[in-house]
Design a protein around this motif. Structure first.
Motif, short mmCIF file in Angstrom:
data_model
loop_
_atom_site.label_atom_id
_atom_site.label_comp_id
_atom_site.label_asym_id
_atom_site.label_seq_id
_atom_site.Cartn_x
_atom_site.Cartn_y
_atom_site.Cartn_z
N HIS A 197 16.22 -33.37 2.06
CA HIS A 197 14.84 -32.87 2.17
C HIS A 197 14.74 -31.42 1.70
O HIS A 197 13.80 -30.71 2.00
CB HIS A 197 14.33 -33.00 3.61
N ASN A 198 15.74 -30.98 0.94
CA ASN A 198 15.76 -29.63 0.40
C ASN A 198 16.54 -29.68 -0.90
O ASN A 198 17.74 -30.00 -0.89
CB ASN A 198 16.42 -28.67 1.40
N PRO A 199 15.92 -29.39 -2.05
CA PRO A 199 16.59 -29.57 -3.34
C PRO A 199 17.82 -28.69 -3.53
O PRO A 199 18.68 -28.99 -4.36
CB PRO A 199 15.50 -29.23 -4.36
N ALA A 251 21.55 -34.76 -1.67
CA ALA A 251 20.50 -33.74 -1.69
C ALA A 251 19.16 -34.46 -1.81
O ALA A 251 18.96 -35.52 -1.23
CB ALA A 251 20.74 -32.76 -2.82
N GLY A 252 18.23 -33.89 -2.59
CA GLY A 252 16.95 -34.54 -2.83
C GLY A 252 15.82 -33.94 -2.04
O GLY A 252 16.00 -33.46 -0.91
N THR A 253 14.62 -33.96 -2.64
CA THR A 253 13.46 -33.35 -2.00
C THR A 253 12.91 -34.19 -0.85
O THR A 253 12.52 -33.66 0.19
CB THR A 253 12.33 -33.15 -3.03
N ASN A 254 12.89 -35.55 -1.01
CA ASN A 254 12.33 -36.39 0.05
C ASN A 254 12.41 -37.85 -0.36
O ASN A 254 12.69 -38.17 -1.53
CB ASN A 254 10.86 -36.01 0.31
N ILE A 255 12.16 -38.73 0.59
CA ILE A 255 11.91 -40.15 0.35
C ILE A 255 10.53 -40.40 0.94
O ILE A 255 10.39 -40.76 2.12
CB ILE A 255 12.98 -41.04 1.01
#
Length: 525
Positions: free
Chosen positions: A219-221, A85-89
């Motif tokens: 790019h989407n939590p 997952a994760g918002t961004n790098i």
């Protein structure tokens, strides 16, 4: 006294029991809480820090994403399925799932990767990453492919700095390579079957010891994205100033499904091995190492020394007869002043029978009818292709053009001999009749093409391609090369394998009997 003291003692005894009960219960609760916490910690450590998996040793969520990532390694296909997952790098911090190991010095990272499904966000990311630490704001560089196809080299030069980007002209890449040489990083990307497009970045100081691995970011939590990574290779290249034919690095014996491009590593060794032949029984390979020949069982996955009698110092030019009963070898003979000569022997081992009296002679082809061998001979400072009866006798010169002619091999129907020649400036694939007539160029490109090998069904050939910056008459060790395939009569070549190899990767016929697979050698230190 006795009557009055009795009840008091009973009260005291009863209070003590309750205290012991409460204390025991409290200890039990504390023990259970401790065990729950301990098991949670062990589970977390197992999930994030201590899972050996193929080329990697750990995986973790960097930056504390809202959704936990995961990895599954399939030892049969040697592939990885990574979810993250994760918002961004991007900007000054990162959130993603990372499958990694520690490395020092120079390395080359390569994989073929793709997302599973259409996905939620066009900016979801997958690729290779080299990172100083696991901190969310760590310096790093990554070779990344986005969900919408954008392919780029992204980097953060220092802790907490803003992320920079170098975009590739190529989009929707699925072959991703990231190479480190000192403080220079080079991204090479391709759509499978095509040649690499290259981007570079200098003076990226991440430290000598870094974290290296595969990553996925949704790019989407609130979303987890999943990608597959195949043909994962982590290569430590040869030292910059190694001495060819004196210094060697380790080897991987591999097989390739030519249609799908899927590869399997069968065997790893710190020794230098070269040039696997595939015997017609489809279960045995023959390769050379340290001047000797070895049989390698595909089912047992282990090498056995092959008896070659009085022959010594074998090189990587050895060929099986079409029926698999005989083996032709090239070796450096003392009675030829150390030059290469050719002999034959039973494929199961035995005493060699000398074929060529002149030297140096390097074997490459055996006619389908079993009557002739073709080889490259150096005569009067000129390398040409010759034919000779398998039992010895007069050698016949088949090529006369200026430049190097090499790598001769019969087509399965015996109608042609295919070979490589530098006569037009670059090394290209040619063919001719078995008597040397009707010599026609087959490939026409800027790469240097070597060692055409014809599939047993006679439909296609595979050959080794060096980049145009390699001198046309050289086929050195330890370079990034391509294995390419094309129809046997001509057509557009396409890449079937991206390899760190060169000399010894596939100098000899290496197709399986079903015309579906190849054996070859890649290298890592």
């Amino acid at each position: 006294m006795t009557k009055d003291s009795g009840p008091i003692m009973n009260v005291t005894s009863s209070t003590s029991a309750r205290e012991r009960l409460v204390t025991g219960l409290a200890r039990t609760v504390l023990l259970v809480a401790f065990l729950v916490a301990f098991l949670a910690a062990v589970t977390n450590a197992a999930e994030h820090q201590a899972l050996p998996m193929g080329e990697f040793v750990s995986h973790i969520d960097v930056g504390n994403p809202a959704q936990k990532g995961s990895v599954v390694y399939d030892s049969q296909t040697q592939s990885y399925t990574v979810s993250g997952a994760g918002t961004n790098i991007w900007f000054d911090k990162d959130e993603f799932h990372f499958v990694y190991r520690q490395m020092k010095g120079d390395f080359i990272l390569r994989t073929r990767a793709d997302f599973i499904g259409q996905g939620t966000d066009p900016h979801r990311k997958l690729g290779w990453m080299v990172r100083s630490t696991l901190d969310t704001d760590s310096p790093h560089i990554n070779a990344v492919v986005h969900g919408d196809g954008l392919t780029s080299l992204q980097l953060r030069r220092s802790t907490g700095a803003m992320t920079e980007e170098i975009r590739s002209e190529l989009t929707a890449s699925d072959v991703i390579q990231l190479e480190r040489r000192g403080d220079r990083y080079t991204m090479s990307v391709a759509r499978f079957g095509q040649l690499f497009e290259v981007s570079r970045c200098d003076e990226i100081k991440l430290g000598d010891e870094v974290l290296v691995g595969l990553f996925v970011c949704s790019h989407n939590p609130d979303v987890i994205e999943t990608a597959t990574f195949n043909n994962v290779r982590i290569t430590v290249p040869a030292a910059e100033h190694f001495a060819p034919y004196r210094d060697y690095i380790g080897s991987r014996l591999e097989t390739l499904d030519v249609d799908s491009g899927d590869r399997r590593v069968l065997f790893r060794t710190t020794d230098a091995i070269e040039a696997p032949n595939w015997m017609p029984n489809s279960d045995t390979l023959i390769y050379n190492s340290g001047g000797k020949l070895f049989q390698f069982s595909l089912s047992e996955r282990k090498p056995l020394l092959l008896n070659i009698g009085t022959a010594e110092r074998c090189n990587n030019d050895h060929v099986l007869s079409f029926d698999g009963q005989r083996l032709g070898i090239s070796y450096h003979a003392a009675d030829a002043g150390g030059d290469s000569v050719i002999s034959t022997l039973p494929s199961t081992g035995g005493e060699p029978e000398r074929v060529t009296m002149k030297s140096p002679s390097y074997l490459h082809g055996w006619s389908p009818d079993g009557k002739h061998l073709t080889f490259t001979g150096q005569r009067n400072d000129q390398f040409d292709i010759y034919r000779i009866p398998v039992d010895g006798g007069e050698e016949v010169r088949l090529t006369t053009a200026e430049g190097l002619d090499d790598g001769s091999e019969y087509s399965p129907d015996g109608q042609y001999i295919y070979f490589n020649s530098s006569r037009t400036g670059t090394m290209q694939i040619w063919r001719m009749k078995p008597d040397g007539t009707q010599q026609v160029q087959i490939t026409h490109d800027e790469l240097n093409d070597w060692f055409p090998h014809l599939s047993p069904d006679g439909k296609r050939m595979v050959f080794l391609s060096f980049s145009k910056d390699i001198p046309s008459e050289e086929h050195p060790f330890y370079k990034t090369v391509y294995l390419r395939s094309m129809p046997i009569g001509g057509g557009e070549p396409h890449v079937v394998a991206y390899v760190y190899g060169g000399q010894g990767t596939n100098n000899v016929p290496s197709w399986s009997a079903d015309s579906q697979h190849l054996a070859f050698v890649s290298h890592t230190d």
